[in-house]
Design a protein around this motif. Structure first.
Motif, PDB file in Angstrom:
ATOM      1  N   TRP A  87       0.832  -1.200   0.000  1.00  0.00           N
ATOM      2  CA  TRP A  87       0.000   0.000   0.000  1.00  0.00           C
ATOM      3  C   TRP A  87       0.870   1.255   0.000  1.00  0.00           C
ATOM      4  N   PRO A  88       0.617   2.188  -0.880  1.00  0.00           N
ATOM      5  CA  PRO A  88       1.372   3.453  -0.885  1.00  0.00           C
ATOM      6  C   PRO A  88       1.166   4.213   0.432  1.00  0.00           C
ATOM      7  N   ASP A  89       2.253   4.542   1.078  1.00  0.00           N
ATOM      8  CA  ASP A  89       2.206   5.276   2.351  1.00  0.00           C
ATOM      9  C   ASP A  89       1.414   4.536   3.424  1.00  0.00           C
ATOM     10  N   GLY A  90       1.266   3.235   3.252  1.00  0.00           N
ATOM     11  CA  GLY A  90       0.567   2.436   4.247  1.00  0.00           C
ATOM     12  C   GLY A  90      -0.922   2.660   4.313  1.00  0.00           C
ATOM     13  N   GLU A  91      -1.504   3.304   3.287  1.00  0.00           N
ATOM     14  CA  GLU A  91      -2.929   3.605   3.288  1.00  0.00           C
ATOM     15  C   GLU A  91      -3.675   2.701   2.316  1.00  0.00           C
ATOM     16  N   SER A  92      -4.855   2.277   2.709  1.00  0.00           N
ATOM     17  CA  SER A  92      -5.689   1.425   1.867  1.00  0.00           C
ATOM     18  C   SER A  92      -5.997   2.120   0.544  1.00  0.00           C
ATOM     19  N   PRO A  93      -5.750   1.454  -0.585  1.00  0.00           N
ATOM     20  CA  PRO A  93      -6.021   2.095  -1.880  1.00  0.00           C
ATOM     21  C   PRO A  93      -7.514   2.273  -2.118  1.00  0.00           C
ATOM     22  N   ARG A  94      -7.849   3.323  -2.855  1.00  0.00           N
ATOM     23  CA  ARG A  94      -9.227   3.594  -3.225  1.00  0.00           C
ATOM     24  C   ARG A  94      -9.479   2.925  -4.583  1.00  0.00           C
ATOM     25  N   LEU A 137     -12.273   4.369 -16.949  1.00  0.00           N
ATOM     26  CA  LEU A 137     -12.253   5.771 -16.510  1.00  0.00           C
ATOM     27  C   LEU A 137     -11.106   6.519 -17.190  1.00  0.00           C
ATOM     28  N   PRO A 138     -11.210   6.749 -18.484  1.00  0.00           N
ATOM     29  CA  PRO A 138     -10.135   7.462 -19.189  1.00  0.00           C
ATOM     30  C   PRO A 138      -9.921   8.863 -18.627  1.00  0.00           C
ATOM     31  N   GLY A 139      -8.657   9.206 -18.461  1.00  0.00           N
ATOM     32  CA  GLY A 139      -8.327  10.539 -17.965  1.00  0.00           C
ATOM     33  C   GLY A 139      -8.371  10.681 -16.466  1.00  0.00           C
ATOM     34  N   SER A 140      -8.746   9.619 -15.751  1.00  0.00           N
ATOM     35  CA  SER A 140      -8.863   9.724 -14.295  1.00  0.00           C
ATOM     36  C   SER A 140      -7.527   9.528 -13.592  1.00  0.00           C
ATOM     37  N   GLY A 141      -6.576   8.923 -14.279  1.00  0.00           N
ATOM     38  CA  GLY A 141      -5.280   8.640 -13.661  1.00  0.00           C
ATOM     39  C   GLY A 141      -5.254   7.329 -12.894  1.00  0.00           C
ATOM     40  N   ALA A 142      -6.403   6.654 -12.805  1.00  0.00           N
ATOM     41  CA  ALA A 142      -6.467   5.384 -12.087  1.00  0.00           C
ATOM     42  C   ALA A 142      -5.829   4.279 -12.922  1.00  0.00           C
ATOM     43  N   VAL A 143      -5.141   3.367 -12.253  1.00  0.00           N
ATOM     44  CA  VAL A 143      -4.561   2.206 -12.923  1.00  0.00           C
ATOM     45  C   VAL A 143      -5.645   1.141 -13.041  1.00  0.00           C
ATOM     46  N   GLN A 144      -5.852   0.641 -14.251  1.00  0.00           N
ATOM     47  CA  GLN A 144      -6.889  -0.364 -14.465  1.00  0.00           C
ATOM     48  C   GLN A 144      -6.268  -1.754 -14.522  1.00  0.00           C
ATOM     49  N   LEU A 145      -6.843  -2.689 -13.751  1.00  0.00           N
ATOM     50  CA  LEU A 145      -6.412  -4.084 -13.763  1.00  0.00           C
ATOM     51  C   LEU A 145      -7.548  -4.954 -14.290  1.00  0.00           C
ATOM     52  N   ASP A 146      -7.208  -5.920 -15.126  1.00  0.00           N
ATOM     53  CA  ASP A 146      -8.192  -6.869 -15.629  1.00  0.00           C
ATOM     54  C   ASP A 146      -8.219  -8.072 -14.689  1.00  0.00           C
ATOM     55  N   VAL A 147      -9.303  -8.212 -13.966  1.00  0.00           N
ATOM     56  CA  VAL A 147      -9.442  -9.284 -12.988  1.00  0.00           C
ATOM     57  C   VAL A 147      -9.995 -10.536 -13.669  1.00  0.00           C
ATOM     58  N   ALA A 158      -3.005 -11.243  -6.769  1.00  0.00           N
ATOM     59  CA  ALA A 158      -2.177 -10.616  -5.732  1.00  0.00           C
ATOM     60  C   ALA A 158      -0.907 -10.033  -6.341  1.00  0.00           C
ATOM     61  N   GLU A 159      -0.330 -10.745  -7.290  1.00  0.00           N
ATOM     62  CA  GLU A 159       0.880 -10.242  -7.955  1.00  0.00           C
ATOM     63  C   GLU A 159       0.574  -8.993  -8.758  1.00  0.00           C
ATOM     64  N   GLN A 160      -0.565  -8.989  -9.469  1.00  0.00           N
ATOM     65  CA  GLN A 160      -0.978  -7.796 -10.217  1.00  0.00           C
ATOM     66  C   GLN A 160      -1.157  -6.601  -9.283  1.00  0.00           C
ATOM     67  N   LEU A 161      -1.837  -6.829  -8.180  1.00  0.00           N
ATOM     68  CA  LEU A 161      -2.116  -5.745  -7.247  1.00  0.00           C
ATOM     69  C   LEU A 161      -0.823  -5.182  -6.635  1.00  0.00           C
ATOM     70  N   GLN A 162       0.087  -6.060  -6.273  1.00  0.00           N
ATOM     71  CA  GLN A 162       1.346  -5.613  -5.694  1.00  0.00           C
ATOM     72  C   GLN A 162       2.126  -4.760  -6.682  1.00  0.00           C
ATOM     73  N   GLN A 163       2.187  -5.193  -7.922  1.00  0.00           N
ATOM     74  CA  GLN A 163       2.907  -4.435  -8.944  1.00  0.00           C
ATOM     75  C   GLN A 163       2.264  -3.075  -9.181  1.00  0.00           C
ATOM     76  N   ALA A 164       0.923  -3.050  -9.259  1.00  0.00           N
ATOM     77  CA  ALA A 164       0.216  -1.805  -9.509  1.00  0.00           C
ATOM     78  C   ALA A 164       0.389  -0.827  -8.345  1.00  0.00           C
ATOM     79  N   LEU A 165       0.287  -1.333  -7.124  1.00  0.00           N
ATOM     80  CA  LEU A 165       0.387  -0.466  -5.957  1.00  0.00           C
ATOM     81  C   LEU A 165       1.817   0.025  -5.734  1.00  0.00           C
ATOM     82  N   ALA A 166       2.780  -0.822  -6.079  1.00  0.00           N
ATOM     83  CA  ALA A 166       4.181  -0.409  -5.936  1.00  0.00           C
ATOM     84  C   ALA A 166       4.526   0.728  -6.887  1.00  0.00           C
ATOM     85  N   GLY A 167       3.807   0.783  -8.003  1.00  0.00           N
ATOM     86  CA  GLY A 167       4.066   1.847  -8.972  1.00  0.00           C
ATOM     87  C   GLY A 167       3.242   3.085  -8.746  1.00  0.00           C
TER      88      GLY A 167
END
Length: 279
Positions: free
Chosen positions: A179-186, A241-251, A269-278
């Motif tokens: 989690w970035p800065d230890g906070e739950s992602p939105r 959500l184009p233009g929102s800046g959110a990273v989209q993952l295909d579940v 879990a691997e996808q989420l870790q990679q996305a959150l680390a970035g």
């Protein structure tokens, strides 16, 4: 325990049966509980012919097949190939009917209404078992336990559920460490990917689907400033959500041909870790 295979002429009924195939989301089709068009409910032990064999299981997709495998069934015949992302679009073959004709149980989902018609076309006396296809851990554990009781494989199902709970705890901890800065992602989730947000320990700020996002929804969901969009790989309509800046993952909800449901959680879990680390 296998059923007697019917003559090929019995398979001709497939042409008529498949005309009843409906779109994803339909709520038709009989379940094991309502007993329509199927024998009265009985356990695998009741069906045992004395040789100790497991019941013959046919699953419409790898998702139901993985539930049966988790419940302790060693061999499961799957009808719809894993490469077909939208099961109701599949056109069953005569060989599929032959497999169902020999089954004790046919596992299906309510959005696959052709299951009952296929069984009837094959002339099978198999019991239809509706499976709640949701990868929410609570649902999975309950369904695996239920199927284990139905198939007479309770011990194996319980053992799998224990390992499932243990591994989920490890995966969840690993994701939280990212989690970035230890906070739950939105996150914004598609209606069938809520389990992915739960695995991530994320805060869900909006949902969409299964229909495409409308302009009004786009504005509303983007205003929530989500970190991630958890889209459904099997019903994706592109960038949510184009233009929102959110990273989209295909579940991905469906397991592979190995019918290993745990792999679905490990891969996500691997996808989420990679996305959150970035982030």
């Amino acid at each position: 325990m296998a059923r007697t295979r019917l003559p090929l002429t019995s398979l001709v009924a497939l042409t008529v049966a498949l005309t009843f195939t409906a779109a994803c989301g339909s709520d038709t089709g009989a379940s094991a509980e309502d007993g329509a068009g199927s024998p009265s409910a009985e356990t695998a032990e009741d069906r045992d012919d004395g040789d100790g064999d497991q019941p013959v299981i046919v699953a419409t997709t790898t998702w139901q097949g993985a539930f049966a495998s988790a419940a302790g069934i060693d061999e499961v015949t799957v009808i719809v190939p894993q490469s077909v992302h939208h099961a109701p679009d599949y056109d069953p073959k005569p060989s599929d009917l032959a497999a169902i004709a020999e089954a004790d149980f046919v596992l299906y989902a309510p959005f696959e209404p052709y299951a009952e018609q296929i069984r009837d076309a094959a002339g099978s006396g198999a019991e239809l078992v509706e499976v709640d296809l949701d990868n929410d851990p609570d649902v999975v554990s309950a369904e695996v336990a239920r199927l284990g009781a139905l198939f007479g494989t309770e011990s194996a199902a319980q053992e799998w559920n224990e390992s499932f709970e243990s591994e989920l705890g490890e995966l969840n901890s690993a994701i939280e460490d990212s989690w970035p800065d230890g906070e739950s992602p939105r996150v914004v989730t598609q209606v069938y990917t809520g389990w992915a947000a739960k695995l991530a320990g994320a805060t869900t700020v909006g949902t969409y689907g299964p229909e495409a996002v409308t302009p009004a929804q786009l504005a509303e969901l983007s205003a929530e400033e989500p970190d991630l969009v958890l889209d459904n790989a099997h019903m994706s309509a592109g960038e949510v959500l184009p233009g929102s800046g959110a990273v989209q993952l295909d579940v991905v909800n469906y397991p592979g041909d190995d019918l290993d449901l745990l792999t679905v959680y490990r891969d996500l879990a691997e996808q989420l870790q990679q996305a959150l680390a970035g982030s």
